[in-house]
Design a protein around this motif. Structure first.
Motif, PDB file in Angstrom:
ATOM      1  N   HIS A   1      14.034   9.642 -10.368  1.00 18.82           N
ATOM      2  CA  HIS A   1      12.905  10.221 -10.383  1.00 18.82           C
ATOM      3  C   HIS A   1      12.737  11.449  -9.762  1.00 18.82           C
ATOM      4  CE1 HIS A   1      10.281   7.157 -12.515  1.00 18.82           C
ATOM      5  NE2 HIS A   1      11.500   6.241 -12.266  1.00 18.82           N
ATOM      6  N   GLY A   2      13.747  11.800  -8.976  1.00 19.20           N
ATOM      7  CA  GLY A   2      13.669  13.076  -8.204  1.00 19.20           C
ATOM      8  C   GLY A   2      13.661  12.927  -6.858  1.00 19.20           C
ATOM      9  N   PHE A   3      13.353  11.932  -6.133  1.00 14.04           N
ATOM     10  CA  PHE A   3      13.192  11.538  -4.820  1.00 14.04           C
ATOM     11  C   PHE A   3      14.620  11.747  -3.934  1.00 14.04           C
ATOM     12  CE2 PHE A   3       9.246   9.626  -6.353  1.00 14.04           C
ATOM     13  CZ  PHE A   3       8.621  10.100  -5.427  1.00 14.04           C
ATOM     14  N   ILE A   4      14.677  11.757  -2.868  1.00 10.94           N
ATOM     15  CA  ILE A   4      16.002  11.794  -2.047  1.00 10.94           C
ATOM     16  C   ILE A   4      15.938  10.695  -1.168  1.00 10.94           C
ATOM     17  CG2 ILE A   4      17.120  13.312  -0.532  1.00 10.94           C
ATOM     18  CD1 ILE A   4      15.542  15.756  -1.344  1.00 10.94           C
ATOM     19  N   PRO A   5      16.749   9.703  -1.692  1.00  8.52           N
ATOM     20  CA  PRO A   5      16.827   8.627  -0.821  1.00  8.52           C
ATOM     21  C   PRO A   5      17.459   8.881   0.943  1.00  8.52           C
ATOM     22  CG  PRO A   5      17.818   8.037  -2.960  1.00  8.52           C
ATOM     23  CD  PRO A   5      17.468   9.450  -2.726  1.00  8.52           C
ATOM     24  N   LEU A   6      17.119   8.275   1.748  1.00  4.05           N
ATOM     25  CA  LEU A   6      17.278   8.865   3.331  1.00  4.05           C
ATOM     26  C   LEU A   6      18.495   7.621   3.794  1.00  4.05           C
ATOM     27  CD1 LEU A   6      14.200  10.366   4.733  1.00  4.05           C
ATOM     28  CD2 LEU A   6      16.222  11.345   3.423  1.00  4.05           C
ATOM     29  N   GLN A   7      18.284   6.471   3.076  1.00  3.76           N
ATOM     30  CA  GLN A   7      18.863   5.059   3.822  1.00  3.76           C
ATOM     31  C   GLN A   7      20.225   4.993   3.025  1.00  3.76           C
ATOM     32  OE1 GLN A   7      18.019   3.823   6.422  1.00  3.76           O
ATOM     33  NE2 GLN A   7      16.284   4.907   6.762  1.00  3.76           N
TER      34      GLN A   7
ATOM     35  N   TYR B   1       4.009  17.690  -4.973  1.00  2.12           N
ATOM     36  CA  TYR B   1       5.378  17.399  -4.967  1.00  2.12           C
ATOM     37  C   TYR B   1       6.217  17.441  -6.101  1.00  2.12           C
ATOM     38  CZ  TYR B   1       3.687  14.733  -0.848  1.00  2.12           C
ATOM     39  OH  TYR B   1       3.133  14.437   0.401  1.00  2.12           O
ATOM     40  N   ALA B   2       7.738  17.893  -5.931  1.00  2.00           N
ATOM     41  CA  ALA B   2       8.470  17.904  -6.976  1.00  2.00           C
ATOM     42  C   ALA B   2       8.597  16.915  -7.872  1.00  2.00           C
ATOM     43  CB  ALA B   2      10.055  18.500  -6.644  1.00  2.00           C
ATOM     44  N   THR B   3       8.554  15.779  -7.558  1.00  2.09           N
ATOM     45  CA  THR B   3       8.251  14.507  -8.312  1.00  2.09           C
ATOM     46  C   THR B   3       7.285  14.308  -9.168  1.00  2.09           C
ATOM     47  OG1 THR B   3       7.607  13.293  -6.280  1.00  2.09           O
ATOM     48  CG2 THR B   3      10.076  13.348  -6.692  1.00  2.09           C
ATOM     49  N   ASP B   4       6.132  14.831  -8.607  1.00  2.00           N
ATOM     50  CA  ASP B   4       4.923  14.687  -9.228  1.00  2.00           C
ATOM     51  C   ASP B   4       5.084  15.595 -10.579  1.00  2.00           C
ATOM     52  OD1 ASP B   4       3.446  12.968  -7.608  1.00  2.00           O
ATOM     53  OD2 ASP B   4       3.262  14.640  -6.152  1.00  2.00           O
ATOM     54  N   ALA B   5       5.583  16.669 -10.368  1.00  2.00           N
ATOM     55  CA  ALA B   5       6.087  17.695 -11.558  1.00  2.00           C
ATOM     56  C   ALA B   5       6.732  17.294 -12.633  1.00  2.00           C
ATOM     57  CB  ALA B   5       6.219  19.016 -11.109  1.00  2.00           C
TER      58      ALA B   5
ATOM     59  N   PHE C   1       0.865  -1.087  -0.025  1.00  2.00           N
ATOM     60  CA  PHE C   1      -0.096  -0.212  -0.019  1.00  2.00           C
ATOM     61  C   PHE C   1       0.965   1.043   0.132  1.00  2.00           C
ATOM     62  CE2 PHE C   1      -4.417  -1.549   1.852  1.00  2.00           C
ATOM     63  CZ  PHE C   1      -4.278  -2.416   0.842  1.00  2.00           C
ATOM     64  N   ALA C   2       0.848   2.156  -0.904  1.00  2.00           N
ATOM     65  CA  ALA C   2       1.607   3.337  -1.405  1.00  2.00           C
ATOM     66  C   ALA C   2       1.000   4.364  -1.642  1.00  2.00           C
ATOM     67  CB  ALA C   2       2.811   2.863  -2.220  1.00  2.00           C
ATOM     68  N   ALA C   3       1.716   5.504  -1.278  1.00  2.00           N
ATOM     69  CA  ALA C   3       1.362   6.746  -1.446  1.00  2.00           C
ATOM     70  C   ALA C   3       1.163   6.940  -2.918  1.00  2.00           C
ATOM     71  CB  ALA C   3       2.089   7.905  -0.681  1.00  2.00           C
ATOM     72  N   ALA C   4       0.197   7.691  -3.336  1.00  2.00           N
ATOM     73  CA  ALA C   4      -0.134   7.965  -4.682  1.00  2.00           C
ATOM     74  C   ALA C   4       1.007   8.479  -5.312  1.00  2.00           C
ATOM     75  CB  ALA C   4      -1.443   8.982  -4.893  1.00  2.00           C
ATOM     76  N   SER C   5       1.928   9.574  -4.754  1.00  2.00           N
ATOM     77  CA  SER C   5       2.851  10.099  -5.317  1.00  2.00           C
ATOM     78  C   SER C   5       4.093   9.338  -5.832  1.00  2.00           C
ATOM     79  CB  SER C   5       3.576  11.342  -4.523  1.00  2.00           C
ATOM     80  OG  SER C   5       3.762  10.858  -3.193  1.00  2.00           O
ATOM     81  N   LEU C   6       4.184   7.915  -5.413  1.00  2.00           N
ATOM     82  CA  LEU C   6       4.955   6.928  -5.602  1.00  2.00           C
ATOM     83  C   LEU C   6       4.620   6.199  -6.902  1.00  2.00           C
ATOM     84  CD1 LEU C   6       5.631   5.909  -1.902  1.00  2.00           C
ATOM     85  CD2 LEU C   6       7.277   7.127  -3.196  1.00  2.00           C
TER      86      LEU C   6
ATOM     87  N   ALA D   1      12.897  11.618   0.994  1.00  2.00           N
ATOM     88  CA  ALA D   1      12.402  12.714   1.331  1.00  2.00           C
ATOM     89  C   ALA D   1      11.881  13.406  -0.184  1.00  2.00           C
ATOM     90  CB  ALA D   1      13.399  13.599   1.767  1.00  2.00           C
ATOM     91  N   ASN D   2      11.420  14.415   0.064  1.00  2.00           N
ATOM     92  CA  ASN D   2      10.552  15.125  -1.119  1.00  2.00           C
ATOM     93  C   ASN D   2      10.579  16.527  -1.017  1.00  2.00           C
ATOM     94  OD1 ASN D   2       9.605  15.310  -3.702  1.00  2.00           O
ATOM     95  ND2 ASN D   2       8.100  13.673  -3.618  1.00  2.00           N
ATOM     96  N   ARG D   3      10.165  17.451  -2.200  1.00  2.00           N
ATOM     97  CA  ARG D   3       9.935  18.802  -2.077  1.00  2.00           C
ATOM     98  C   ARG D   3       8.615  19.231  -2.579  1.00  2.00           C
ATOM     99  NH1 ARG D   3      12.689  21.339  -5.654  1.00  2.00           N
ATOM    100  NH2 ARG D   3      13.163  19.376  -6.736  1.00  2.00           N
ATOM    101  N   LEU D   4       8.008  20.383  -1.867  1.00  2.00           N
ATOM    102  CA  LEU D   4       6.683  20.756  -2.659  1.00  2.00           C
ATOM    103  C   LEU D   4       7.121  22.105  -3.749  1.00  2.00           C
ATOM    104  CD1 LEU D   4       4.310  21.807   0.142  1.00  2.00           C
ATOM    105  CD2 LEU D   4       4.415  19.865  -1.473  1.00  2.00           C
ATOM    106  N   VAL D   5       6.355  22.030  -4.920  1.00  2.00           N
ATOM    107  CA  VAL D   5       6.355  23.061  -5.882  1.00  2.00           C
ATOM    108  C   VAL D   5       5.087  23.521  -6.204  1.00  2.00           C
ATOM    109  CG1 VAL D   5       8.616  22.020  -6.771  1.00  2.00           C
ATOM    110  CG2 VAL D   5       6.366  21.145  -7.862  1.00  2.00           C
ATOM    111  N   LEU D   6       5.088  24.786  -6.665  1.00  2.00           N
ATOM    112  CA  LEU D   6       3.908  25.321  -7.001  1.00  2.00           C
ATOM    113  C   LEU D   6       3.986  25.079  -8.512  1.00  2.00           C
ATOM    114  CD1 LEU D   6       1.310  27.373  -6.945  1.00  2.00           C
ATOM    115  CD2 LEU D   6       3.056  29.183  -7.340  1.00  2.00           C
ATOM    116  N   ILE D   7       2.949  24.702  -9.359  1.00  2.00           N
ATOM    117  CA  ILE D   7       2.629  24.170 -10.590  1.00  2.00           C
ATOM    118  C   ILE D   7       1.858  25.047 -11.441  1.00  2.00           C
ATOM    119  CG2 ILE D   7       3.897  22.065 -10.341  1.00  2.00           C
ATOM    120  CD1 ILE D   7       0.940  20.986 -10.901  1.00  2.00           C
ATOM    121  N   GLY D   8       1.935  25.088 -12.764  1.00  2.00           N
ATOM    122  CA  GLY D   8       1.302  25.774 -13.709  1.00  2.00           C
ATOM    123  C   GLY D   8       0.991  24.859 -14.915  1.00  2.00           C
ATOM    124  N   PRO D   9       0.346  25.240 -15.765  1.00  2.00           N
ATOM    125  CA  PRO D   9       0.463  24.507 -17.395  1.00  2.00           C
ATOM    126  C   PRO D   9       1.794  24.445 -17.941  1.00  2.00           C
ATOM    127  CG  PRO D   9      -0.748  26.573 -17.423  1.00  2.00           C
ATOM    128  CD  PRO D   9      -0.574  26.436 -16.135  1.00  2.00           C
ATOM    129  N   ALA D  10       2.117  23.396 -18.721  1.00  2.00           N
ATOM    130  CA  ALA D  10       3.258  23.392 -19.463  1.00  2.00           C
ATOM    131  C   ALA D  10       3.686  24.771 -20.127  1.00  2.00           C
ATOM    132  CB  ALA D  10       3.288  22.170 -20.442  1.00  2.00           C
TER     133      ALA D  10
END
Length: 249
Positions: free
Chosen positions: A240-246, A183-187, A27-32, A97-106
């Motif tokens: 994919h832009g994620f930040i591995p923590l381990q 999330y930045a990875t979604d964008a 069971f995983a978060a949709a952003s993954l 870890a991840n980051r947040l971004v504000l997005i608009g259309p392409a």
């Protein structure tokens, strides 16, 4: 006759195929959803992944849904699962870890300093797409940012709250809303949107993805958990832009 019958029974049962373990259920978060597709492809075993908002998934696991491993986008929901005795707490660790971004259309213009006036001008009669602020981690992080910067009161009336962050992303990608916070990875995963502002990480709680085995996990789930912590998996997450923590071994 008795000996022959015993031999026949033994042969019959020994010819039956061994009962194989079911696929590891995650069971995983949709952003993954994008990156885990590549992770599963690299894993040498059957895996079934169900995606959704972290709050919804946590509630399902607590109610007995047949998950072996849980990978969420907010430590608070994992804390809640610990309190409800649904996961093996010793297996819990922060994976990403991840980051947040504000997005608009392409192709949208960058906004170095998104003030309330600028946001409302772009929105017009439209809405700002974010995850549900009461249960979706991306929405909770977005609300924290908006509150920290004094934007919350001015935009609260114009929110389009989605059941998970990928739905919020799709609103902007399809042109249904002019702006969104994801999330930045979604964008990065969606060509129809552009990240127009990198939200400062100190304006919201740190974004962490904890994982853990459930109390009903089958043995093979431990192997998949270890793979998620491996150097091979870390390289995929990083791509994919994620930040591995381990520390990958």
């Amino acid at each position: 006759m008795i000996i022959r019958l015993c031999i026949c029974v033994y042969v019959a049962f020994s010819a039956l195929p061994a009962v194989a373990e079911r696929p590891v259920t995650v069971f995983a978060a949709a952003s993954l959803s994008t990156v885990l597709g590549d992770i599963v492809a690299a894993w040498e075993g059957p895996v079934s992944v169900s995606y959704g908002g972290s709050g919804l998934l946590a509630r399902q696991v607590a109610l007995g849904a047949p998950a072996d491993l849980v990978l969420l986008a907010n430590p608070q929901w994992m804390d809640w699962l610990v309190q409800n005795g649904a996961i093996i707490s010793d297996t819990r660790q922060d994976l990403l870890a991840n980051r947040l971004v504000l997005i608009g259309p392409a192709g949208a213009t960058q906004i170095p300093n998104p003030t309330l006036d600028k946001i409302l001008k772009i929105l017009g009669n439209g809405r700002l797409a974010i995850g549900q602020t009461d249960s979706v981690p991306a929405g909770q992080y977005a609300r924290a940012y908006l509150q920290d910067t004094g934007l919350w009161t001015g935009v609260q009336h114009a929110l389009a709250e989605a059941e998970n962050v990928r739905v919020a992303l799709s609103y902007v990608a399809r042109g249904e809303t002019p702006l969104g916070i994801v999330y930045a990875t979604d964008a990065k995963a969606e060509q129809q949107v552009t990240a127009i502002f990198d939200i400062p990480p100190d304006s919201h709680p740190a974004i962490r993805y904890p994982l853990a085995l459930t109390t009903t996990a089958q043995n093979s789930a431990t192997d998949f958990l270890n793979f998620l912590l491996s150097a091979k998996a870390s390289a995929i997450f990083d791509a994919h832009g994620f930040i591995p923590l381990q520390a990958a071994q």
